[in-house]
Enzyme design. Structure first.
Site, PDB file in Angstrom:
ATOM      1  NE  ARG A  61      -3.730   2.409   0.988  1.00  0.00           N
ATOM      2  CZ  ARG A  61      -3.508   3.670   0.631  1.00  0.00           C
ATOM      3  NH1 ARG A  61      -2.478   4.003  -0.100  1.00  0.00           N
ATOM      4  NH2 ARG A  61      -4.327   4.621   1.022  1.00  0.00           N
ATOM      5  CD  GLU A  69     -11.272   3.238  -2.831  1.00  0.00           C
ATOM      6  OE1 GLU A  69     -11.273   2.031  -3.144  1.00  0.00           O
ATOM      7  OE2 GLU A  69     -10.456   3.708  -2.015  1.00  0.00           O
ATOM      8  NE  ARG A 103      -3.847  -4.558   4.074  1.00  0.00           N
ATOM      9  CZ  ARG A 103      -5.094  -4.108   4.205  1.00  0.00           C
ATOM     10  NH1 ARG A 103      -5.968  -4.306   3.257  1.00  0.00           N
ATOM     11  NH2 ARG A 103      -5.458  -3.453   5.285  1.00  0.00           N
TER      12      ARG A 103
END
Length: 171
Positions: A61, A69, A103
């Site tokens: 990320r 989005e 993540r």
């Protein structure tokens, strides 16, 4: 003696709360999920808390930015720009955090160029105040300000909705 003990305990506490991620990893970008998330096939030894997908890739990320989005205006453009910049290329990631899902959040570099910043410069991501680290803050804010001024990417819209607000509406 008491002062020495207090100083010692303060130092121990300080080092315990420091992030344990003075880590740089590298690998090939095999998938671009959206304008601020990729899957990386890493060639670096990873901490055990990093979750690997079935195909041995890991999620990265992009720290300090929030891109539209996929179903939001300019979401596809943001994703495509990131693909054009780094897909199938070897990148380095300056790891800043590993979340509870395994993540990685970090700054992605290609040949020394900060790709997180490039997304902001192109007008395809916001500088994300909540997760923007101090050494990068002014550079990211200046890049966003310039993209707004030049009406690049999502800034062509009169009042673009930030992704964090878009996500709230979708819940």
């Amino acid at each position: 003696m008491k002062l020495t003990k207090i100083v010692f305990l303060s130092l121990i506490s300080f080092f315990l709360i420091l992030p344990a991620y003075a880590l740089e990893i590298s690998g090939i970008v095999v998938r671009v999920l959206d304008g601020d998330t990729i899957h990386l096939l890493s060639d670096t030894k990873l901490p055990p808390q990093v979750k690997k997908h079935k195909d041995k890739t890991i999620s990265i990320r992009f720290r300090g930015i929030d891109a539209p989005e996929k179903d939001q205006p300019y979401g596809q453009e943001s994703k495509q720009n990131l693909k054009n910049l780094i897909e199938n290329k070897k990148v380095k990631v300056d790891v800043k955090d590993i979340d509870r899902y395994g993540r990685i959040a970090g700054y992605v570099y290609l040949n020394g160029k900060n790709i997180n910043l490039e997304q902001v410069k192109a007008g395809l991501a916001w500088a994300y105040t909540e997760y923007l680290d101090r050494p990068y803050a002014s550079e990211f804010y200046d890049a966003e300000k310039e993209a707004r001024k030049q009406k690049l990417g999502l800034w062509k819209q009169s009042n673009p909705k930030p992704p964090w607000e878009w996500r709230k509406l979708k819940k």
